[in-house]
Design a protein around this motif. Structure first.
Motif, PDB file in Angstrom:
ATOM      1  N   LEU A 110       0.949  -1.064  -0.035  1.00 48.99           N
ATOM      2  CA  LEU A 110      -0.075  -0.039  -0.006  1.00 48.99           C
ATOM      3  C   LEU A 110       0.839   1.312  -0.091  1.00 48.99           C
ATOM      4  N   THR A 111       2.062   1.095   0.586  1.00 44.74           N
ATOM      5  CA  THR A 111       2.822   2.272   0.542  1.00 44.74           C
ATOM      6  C   THR A 111       3.163   2.542  -0.718  1.00 44.74           C
ATOM      7  N   GLY A 112       3.619   1.492  -1.580  1.00 42.09           N
ATOM      8  CA  GLY A 112       4.073   1.842  -2.937  1.00 42.09           C
ATOM      9  C   GLY A 112       2.857   2.240  -3.628  1.00 42.09           C
ATOM     10  N   ILE A 113       1.624   1.943  -3.558  1.00 43.40           N
ATOM     11  CA  ILE A 113       0.690   2.197  -4.340  1.00 43.40           C
ATOM     12  C   ILE A 113       0.216   3.855  -4.124  1.00 43.40           C
ATOM     13  N   LEU A 114       0.324   4.078  -2.753  1.00 41.94           N
ATOM     14  CA  LEU A 114       0.267   5.677  -2.348  1.00 41.94           C
ATOM     15  C   LEU A 114       1.590   6.374  -2.809  1.00 41.94           C
ATOM     16  N   THR A 115       2.633   5.770  -2.941  1.00 47.07           N
ATOM     17  CA  THR A 115       3.691   6.610  -3.680  1.00 47.07           C
ATOM     18  C   THR A 115       3.395   7.060  -4.911  1.00 47.07           C
ATOM     19  N   SER A 116       2.911   5.935  -5.730  1.00 47.63           N
ATOM     20  CA  SER A 116       2.471   6.268  -7.229  1.00 47.63           C
ATOM     21  C   SER A 116       1.321   7.411  -7.144  1.00 47.63           C
ATOM     22  N   LEU A 117       0.666   7.366  -6.131  1.00 46.22           N
ATOM     23  CA  LEU A 117      -0.455   8.355  -6.143  1.00 46.22           C
ATOM     24  C   LEU A 117       0.198   9.753  -5.848  1.00 46.22           C
ATOM     25  N   ALA A 118       1.183   9.703  -4.881  1.00 41.56           N
ATOM     26  CA  ALA A 118       1.717  10.986  -4.747  1.00 41.56           C
ATOM     27  C   ALA A 118       2.767  11.555  -5.673  1.00 41.56           C
ATOM     28  N   PHE A 119       3.251  10.649  -6.583  1.00 45.79           N
ATOM     29  CA  PHE A 119       3.769  11.162  -7.736  1.00 45.79           C
ATOM     30  C   PHE A 119       2.903  11.829  -8.752  1.00 45.79           C
ATOM     31  N   VAL A 120       1.732  11.075  -8.905  1.00 38.65           N
ATOM     32  CA  VAL A 120       0.990  11.627  -9.826  1.00 38.65           C
ATOM     33  C   VAL A 120       0.640  13.115  -9.499  1.00 38.65           C
ATOM     34  N   PHE A 121       0.255  13.180  -8.203  1.00 36.34           N
ATOM     35  CA  PHE A 121      -0.477  14.377  -7.704  1.00 36.34           C
ATOM     36  C   PHE A 121       0.815  15.661  -7.821  1.00 36.34           C
ATOM     37  N   ILE A 122       2.022  15.441  -7.394  1.00 39.28           N
ATOM     38  CA  ILE A 122       3.151  16.107  -7.258  1.00 39.28           C
ATOM     39  C   ILE A 122       3.427  16.675  -8.841  1.00 39.28           C
ATOM     40  N   THR A 123       3.455  15.617  -9.997  1.00 45.48           N
ATOM     41  CA  THR A 123       3.702  16.064 -11.226  1.00 45.48           C
ATOM     42  C   THR A 123       2.718  17.048 -11.728  1.00 45.48           C
ATOM     43  N   GLN A 124       1.318  16.738 -11.366  1.00 42.44           N
ATOM     44  CA  GLN A 124       0.287  17.609 -11.873  1.00 42.44           C
ATOM     45  C   GLN A 124       0.429  19.101 -11.179  1.00 42.44           C
ATOM     46  N   TYR A 125       0.915  19.213  -9.875  1.00 40.28           N
ATOM     47  CA  TYR A 125       1.120  20.432  -9.459  1.00 40.28           C
ATOM     48  C   TYR A 125       2.301  21.091 -10.080  1.00 40.28           C
ATOM     49  N   TYR A 126       3.260  20.557 -10.236  1.00 42.99           N
ATOM     50  CA  TYR A 126       4.406  21.155 -10.942  1.00 42.99           C
ATOM     51  C   TYR A 126       4.239  21.765 -12.640  1.00 42.99           C
ATOM     52  N   THR A 127       3.456  20.786 -13.092  1.00 39.05           N
ATOM     53  CA  THR A 127       3.160  21.205 -14.370  1.00 39.05           C
ATOM     54  C   THR A 127       1.906  21.459 -14.990  1.00 39.05           C
ATOM     55  N   GLU A 128       0.976  21.637 -14.217  1.00 37.68           N
ATOM     56  CA  GLU A 128      -0.392  22.118 -14.644  1.00 37.68           C
ATOM     57  C   GLU A 128      -0.539  23.606 -14.362  1.00 37.68           C
ATOM     58  N   ALA A 129      -1.152  24.181 -15.308  1.00 39.21           N
ATOM     59  CA  ALA A 129      -1.025  25.757 -15.345  1.00 39.21           C
ATOM     60  C   ALA A 129      -2.005  26.277 -14.270  1.00 39.21           C
ATOM     61  N   ARG A 130      -2.732  25.437 -13.712  1.00 39.03           N
ATOM     62  CA  ARG A 130      -3.756  25.801 -12.599  1.00 39.03           C
ATOM     63  C   ARG A 130      -2.777  26.114 -11.191  1.00 39.03           C
ATOM     64  N   TYR A 131      -1.809  25.956 -11.266  1.00 41.09           N
ATOM     65  CA  TYR A 131      -0.962  25.983  -9.965  1.00 41.09           C
ATOM     66  C   TYR A 131       0.235  27.086 -10.139  1.00 41.09           C
ATOM     67  N   ARG A 132       0.961  27.410  -8.831  1.00 40.92           N
ATOM     68  CA  ARG A 132       1.798  28.416  -8.915  1.00 40.92           C
ATOM     69  C   ARG A 132       3.067  28.252  -9.605  1.00 40.92           C
ATOM     70  N   PRO A 133       3.599  27.139  -9.657  1.00 42.97           N
ATOM     71  CA  PRO A 133       4.686  27.021 -10.471  1.00 42.97           C
ATOM     72  C   PRO A 133       4.725  27.397 -12.047  1.00 42.97           C
ATOM     73  N   VAL A 134       3.862  26.964 -12.751  1.00 41.83           N
ATOM     74  CA  VAL A 134       3.755  27.332 -14.187  1.00 41.83           C
ATOM     75  C   VAL A 134       3.199  28.793 -14.293  1.00 41.83           C
ATOM     76  N   LYS A 135       2.542  29.186 -13.490  1.00 44.25           N
ATOM     77  CA  LYS A 135       2.181  30.709 -13.516  1.00 44.25           C
ATOM     78  C   LYS A 135       3.296  31.563 -13.278  1.00 44.25           C
ATOM     79  N   GLU A 136       4.331  31.105 -12.377  1.00 40.17           N
ATOM     80  CA  GLU A 136       5.484  31.827 -12.026  1.00 40.17           C
ATOM     81  C   GLU A 136       6.227  31.973 -13.418  1.00 40.17           C
TER      82      GLU A 136
END
Lengths: 697, 697
Positions: free
Chosen positions: A338-364
């Protein structure tokens, strides 16, 4: 104890049957009008030509490598061992090549059908694209599963009497073959796709002033071909390798636990993967969207379904196969999974945060583009550097937690805990791969609509899918790098075990980086990663240069092209790009193969060759993962910052947009050549050191 | 055995006397006309204001850190130990701050004098600039030498009866204080200088269309101030720290050899450094140039003289002080020192190859600029990645060779061999520092001539010197990173020894990265380096943003500025830049200090805290050095590619030149903020872990 092993061939065949069914469903759809079919044919021809020539090149390299290694291993460990490694190597490379080829085959047929659906229905286009992608995902993961299982059964029948450890260790050549093919497939495809993209843009948009995907641009077909050979075939080979190497590595560790779990310890990874495949089949059939829905919502729904079913089945498998001395052994190991499954989910969310235009990083980055290309570059690059922090912390926590859960499950079971976590992380690999191939299919479909001059409404519909495709491609990369990081730790352990067995010592070797030779190995590991990236990025520039030369020449030779009275020679551009990409993939590829080999052989004059190679492997892996995160995130964020500016800040043609285009172009080889190649490099380091360990002890 | 230790105060005082003499000689020169003096005064005021405020900030941080650490160490190891560490820390920080201040003080006085000499004589300007620089170099290295020596003598008198190991280990706070000051000095100065540079360029050249160093630009004085506070004070603190930490680390290792060499084992590093100082004095007085000579030839001549004298004296010192059991003990150790000297030479050559326009790399970037900023960025960045390979191989060979020579010299003497190699590498530190400060002096002198509207002939003369200054600045960075790499290995050993002593074990701890906790420490080490770089680069962008805002506001408030009828408010820009730079240096600075501390404290729940911190230190050091090479080389090459294009490819205003300006701007925070700060970060990691080791065992 119930024997769960029959589920392995059943799941593998079920996945293949589903892939065949989806293929038929997709192929039955209409391919659109004559113009659309013509473009599709051009893409198909180009892609086939590239794949044919690429696989010829790779086959020669693989044959040479297989022979050399078989001889080297044969000379040190006996002929039988050399032969077994060579057979495993050949099977791994052949299956990797086949799965890449099949996946691409259907994807370049799904593009015109997706485009045609897109003329009338958003939901229809979405389903066609994800089903086309699912053919790749299911085929690749089931090939990996059936290949490893079949090889185990065959070797067990052949020389099972020598003990399961010899059987499993003889299989490591499979992973090496898969990673060698993956490296060259990703390098060649990645160089091709980005050189075509950069070349077509520079000479088309910048010099000739014609829009993207304009049919007058001789490099436009090469660009569309590139999406297929780079993204589909490359990432397919990448995750084929991940699942195969992880399975074999986990089986190596499982051998030590046969006393506890019986033969289930060896089969568990395969059973877990089988259940993951079945979950993906369910997830794929769930995907459908309302006409006005965000495409990512529909795709995420399928992903969550896959994830939940996979988690439940994982628990079931752990309960059935991993009953140990303590009553809650299976539970702790399930929690590790389950730790691994959650890790995969975390990576999916982190990637979205850093690469989607809805969040701070891309706007910056978009804001930084207002002061020109230099500040755009600095913002994107520092974002890439920053984006390494959270993923590394997540992986660190996952490793420590899984190790601890493994120890709680059974004494000395820490490393098996990290292996089970990796299985959890890779449980949804087939679904993620389907999403990945979704990317080039929608990208191509959008290109086909553009080139065949379809209505603005249809193009807007497809652009929405194309944007979702960019996100899914970024997600896959995040997932691939995360799983590489988690799997790495398991593969290190396999290497240490192998050295222990070869040396006949009671404990595995100690990789003490306080020893000068070992420290030097660590330094060289980091250096190889950086030099490899330099060569990969430079290869794109040099290949792009050759395409630019050809396009300029075509505009000169046929002045009617720009007026629309003459047709450009698409095939010639494709051919030039193919040759150049394959020529330029040799240097980084050889560095990856020869680097660790040479270090190990040179340091044989000291007593620390195996330890030094171990440090090269481990520290090189850390550097490769961190640098891949920089490249993937930076590249994805630049890309989406450009798209964000097109939608909000005055759009194309403004100085801000021009600045963002610079970042996007810089990001292209980062995210589609160097980054993904680094995932494979770190896994190749693992498999090559594992196979060659005999030469260093 | 002759007692050579009196040479230490003699050499230190001789160097200070020489610095005083050179100061007088420089100050006696005329400062040019009223306009030149006015500009010089503005630079002085700005630099003093910045230094005053920066040192106030740093002093507060240092006081807090010193108190906290003294309490923590006092609580675990007794009050006396806490007090001794705090005293050493305070002395190290005070001397570091003082040497940075004095060096900058003379450098901002040498600039107008160099400019005035440059009106008539090339050779005179060159000599004035290198003599101004020599004041920095000699002062800093002699402060470091006298500080370490004085502290040792004082502590020896105070509690020498506890044994030399306790004396030397109590001194490590000196190195920590020096590296803490250096980190903030370099970060604050580096952010300031590049923010002012980028800000002045973006708003001046790009928006207002006025040339570089134009007096109408309100940020122009801030830009000139930046050269002093970033390059002089920053690099000065950097090399003060290097020489101090290396001396102390080598003395720590020397303690173990007192049985072999007597007290000479401890004094040898200081004697070797003393001889290096004397060699530099000779080298400085050699420098003079013919009117038509390349400035680098003249500077290199002085360097070679210094190098040869240093090598001979090093051999003499080894012969006199290191007579061991085998007749050739001293010879092997001398050869180890020679390895270090050759390594420094290799780094100087490698840096020149990668950053001078005469060679392939810079020319390739210039060619890539023809297709626009994106290809310029890709070429420069891949060059930076590539440029890590040879330096890493050189350092690897140096470490292995020096270790082997140490083992040949005496059994178990391998690590002392690497320490001696580092002494060899740092023997010429004072000369290199003089060359480094030469850079901002000539840069400022060129700016003063430009701003005061002097003749084209005089400006061309000074531009030649300014270009040489760019090269010497690049060389110093190469040298600093090379010496950090070589010194790192010695400092690791000091850390391991310290942990061994604290634990009371017979052997030092084993940093086995196959253990999960230790592997996680290594991963976090790499992550800290990347995140630190991200914060440093971003700080430049944010500070530049504030300056741009101010310049725009000034142009609006005083419309007469552009017409030349109103004077811009230079001081306001300087002030805004100062505040912003100091605010933005806090985050990366805290990360560097807290990162290893937190990891060590959190992992105390496992038995591997000290090992995990060791891995963080070692692998973080590798990552820091490699990334610093990328930043320094990429930045330097972009800068010189732009200059090359100005001279050959049609010059300023062409699209090729505009593309190259983008690369140059991106390279600025790479080479002058992130890169140099990383050198210090890796040394800070060494000293902080050494001081805090008591908390992790």
């Amino acid at each position: 104890m119930v024997d769960f092993s029959p589920v392995i061939p059943i799941a593998g065949l079920a996945a293949l049957a589903t892939a065949a069914y989806l293929t038929l469903r997709v192929l039955r759809l209409p391919r659109g009008d004559e113009r659309m079919q013509e473009i599709e044919r051009a893409i198909q021809e180009g892609a086939r030509a590239f794949m044919r020539r690429q696989y010829t090149t790779i086959a020669i390299i693989a044959a040479v490598v297989a022979t050399l290694f078989a001889i080297a291993i044969g000379a040190t460990r006996g002929l039988a061992e050399g032969l077994r490694t060579a057979i495993a190597f050949s099977l791994g490379s052949a299956l990797s090549a086949a799965s890449g080829y099949i996946g691409m085959h259907i994807s370049i047929r799904a593009n015109s059908r997706t485009a045609n659906e897109g003329l009338t229905s958003f939901s229809g286009a979405l389903r066609t694209a994800i089903r086309g992608g699912a053919v790749s995902g299911l085929t690749i993961v089931s090939f990996s599963l059936l290949g490893v299982w079949g090889l185990f059964e065959a070797y067990n029948a052949w020389f099972g009497s020598e003990g399961p450890d010899r059987v499993v260790l003889s299989m490591v050549g499979f992973g090496f073959g898969a990673s060698l093919i993956a490296l060259f497939a990703q390098l060649g495809g990645g160089i091709y796709t980005k050189a075509a993209d950069v070349g077509a843009d520079l000479v088309g948009k910048v010099e000739a002033g014609i829009p993207e995907d304009d049919p007058r641009n001789p490099a436009v077909v090469a660009d569309l071909v590139g999406d297929n050979v780079g993204d589909c075939a490359g990432r397919g080979a990448d995750l084929f390798e991940s699942t195969a190497a992880e399975n074999i590595g986990a089986m190596v560790l499982g051998v030590a636990l046969v006393g506890v779990f019986g033969v289930n310890a060896i089969f568990f990874p395969l059973v877990a993967r089988s259940f993951g495949l079945l979950s993906t089949i369910a997830g794929i059939f769930i995907v459908r969207a309302r006409e006005d829905e965000r495409p990512m919502s529909a795709l995420n729904r399928g992903y969550y379904v896959t994830l939940v079913i996979a988690a439940v089945l994982f628990g079931l498998a752990a309960y059935a196969l991993l009953q140990g001395p303590g009553g809650s052994t299976w539970l702790y190991l399930f929690l590790a999974g389950l730790t691994g499954i959650l890790t995969s989910l975390a990576f999916v969310f982190i990637t979205q945060y850093y690469t989607e235009a809805r969040y701070r990083p891309v706007k910056e980055i978009a804001t930084a583009s207002e002061t020109g290309p230099a500040t755009n570059i600095l913002a994107g690059f520092s974002l890439g550097l920053e984006a390494t922090a959270i993923p590394i912390v997540v992986v660190a926590i996952a490793i420590l937690a899984a190790f601890k859960l493994g120890e709680l499950a059974l004494p000395g079971g820490g490393f098996y805990g990290t292996a089970v976590a990796t299985m959890g992380m890779l449980a949804t690999a087939a679904y993620i791969l389907a999403e990945d191939t979704f990317g080039p299919i929608t990208d191509n479909a959008a290109g086909i609509l553009e080139m065949s001059g379809k209505s603005a409404e249809a193009r807007a519909r497809m652009d929405k899918l194309d944007a979702a495709g960019n996100t899914t491609k970024a997600l896959t990369k995040g997932y691939a790098v995360g799983s590489a990081a988690l799997a790495a730790f398991l593969l290190f352990q396999a290497y240490l075990d192998e050295v222990k067995i070869l040396r006949g010592t009671a404990t595995p070797p100690v990789i003490n980086i306080g020893v000068p030779e070992v420290f030097v190995g660590a330094m060289v590991g980091v250096m190889i990663v950086f030099l490899f990236s330099a060569l990969a990025i430079r290869a794109v520039g040099r290949t792009a240069w050759e395409i630019i030369g050809d396009v300029r020449a075509q505009f000169k030779e046929k002045p009617g092209i720009m007026a629309g009275t003459e047709k450009p020679d698409y095939a010639r551009s494709v051919d030039i790009c193919t040759r150049a990409a394959l020529r330029h993939m040799i240097a980084p590829g050889l560095l990856a193969v020869l680097g660790p080999t040479v270090v190990g052989l040179v340091l044989r004059v000291t007593p620390y060759a195996a330890e030094s190679v171990g440090a090269l492997l481990m520290v090189g892996t850390i550097a490769g993962i961190v640098l891949a995160l920089v490249f993937n995130t930076g590249g994805g964020a630049w890309d989406n910052a450009k798209k964000f500016i097109e939608l909000t800040k005055g759009g194309k043609g403004t100085p801000t947009h021009k600045a963002a285009v610079v970042g996007d172009t810089v990001g292209d080889p980062f995210k589609d050549t160097a980054g993904p190649s680094l995932h494979i490099l770190v896994k190749l380091l693992s498999t090559i050191t594992l196979v060659l360990a005999v030469l260093f002890v």
